[in-house]
Design a protein around this motif. Structure first.
Motif, short mmCIF file in Angstrom:
data_model
loop_
_atom_site.label_atom_id
_atom_site.label_comp_id
_atom_site.label_asym_id
_atom_site.label_seq_id
_atom_site.Cartn_x
_atom_site.Cartn_y
_atom_site.Cartn_z
N ILE A 55 -12.15 -27.50 2.57
CA ILE A 55 -11.96 -26.99 3.94
C ILE A 55 -10.71 -27.60 4.55
O ILE A 55 -9.91 -26.90 5.20
N ARG A 64 -6.95 -18.74 6.63
CA ARG A 64 -8.14 -18.45 7.43
C ARG A 64 -9.28 -17.87 6.59
O ARG A 64 -10.44 -18.19 6.81
N GLU A 65 -8.97 -17.02 5.63
CA GLU A 65 -10.00 -16.41 4.78
C GLU A 65 -10.75 -17.48 3.98
O GLU A 65 -11.98 -17.46 3.90
N PHE A 67 -10.94 -20.63 4.69
CA PHE A 67 -11.68 -21.48 5.63
C PHE A 67 -13.01 -20.85 6.02
O PHE A 67 -14.04 -21.52 6.03
N GLU A 68 -12.99 -19.57 6.34
CA GLU A 68 -14.23 -18.89 6.74
C GLU A 68 -15.22 -18.82 5.58
O GLU A 68 -16.42 -19.01 5.78
N LYS A 69 -14.73 -18.57 4.39
CA LYS A 69 -15.61 -18.52 3.22
C LYS A 69 -16.24 -19.88 2.95
O LYS A 69 -17.45 -20.00 2.71
N SER A 71 -16.57 -22.36 5.12
CA SER A 71 -17.42 -22.79 6.23
C SER A 71 -18.82 -22.20 6.13
O SER A 71 -19.80 -22.83 6.55
N VAL A 72 -18.94 -21.01 5.55
CA VAL A 72 -20.27 -20.41 5.32
C VAL A 72 -21.04 -21.25 4.30
O VAL A 72 -22.25 -21.51 4.48
N GLN A 75 -22.35 -24.64 5.94
CA GLN A 75 -23.37 -24.62 6.99
C GLN A 75 -24.66 -25.36 6.63
O GLN A 75 -25.21 -26.06 7.49
#
Length: 80
Positions: A55, A64-65, A67-69, A71-72, A75
């Motif tokens: 991350i 950003r892509e 990071f979002e992947k 971050s899921v 969680q």
């Protein structure tokens, strides 16, 4: 402290035919549980640190892509 009970299991296979028999010592439930918990904790910390590094790398690269992947996937580690 209670004494540890040693249990030996002798297994004879169909292809025995005069070969030597080996005895295996069975581990107690407490030792099995403690080792399992230790390994689970080590894997948890390893996976969390690996995701942290990935991350941080995505943030440094402004991806950003990624990071979002990531971050899921991260969680479940936030419920400490």
């Amino acid at each position: 402290m209670r004494k540890q009970k040693s249990v030996y299991v002798l297994r004879r296979f169909p292809s025995y035919r005069g070969k030597t028999i080996s005895a295996k010592r069975e581990l107690s439930y407490g030792i099995k549980l403690a080792s399992r918990l230790f390994l689970d904790q080590m894997m948890y910390e390893f996976n969390k640190s690996r995701l942290d590094a990935a991350i941080n790398e995505a943030i440094d690269k402004d991806d950003r892509e990624a990071f979002e992947k990531l971050s899921v996937h991260y969680q479940p580690y936030t419920w400490e």
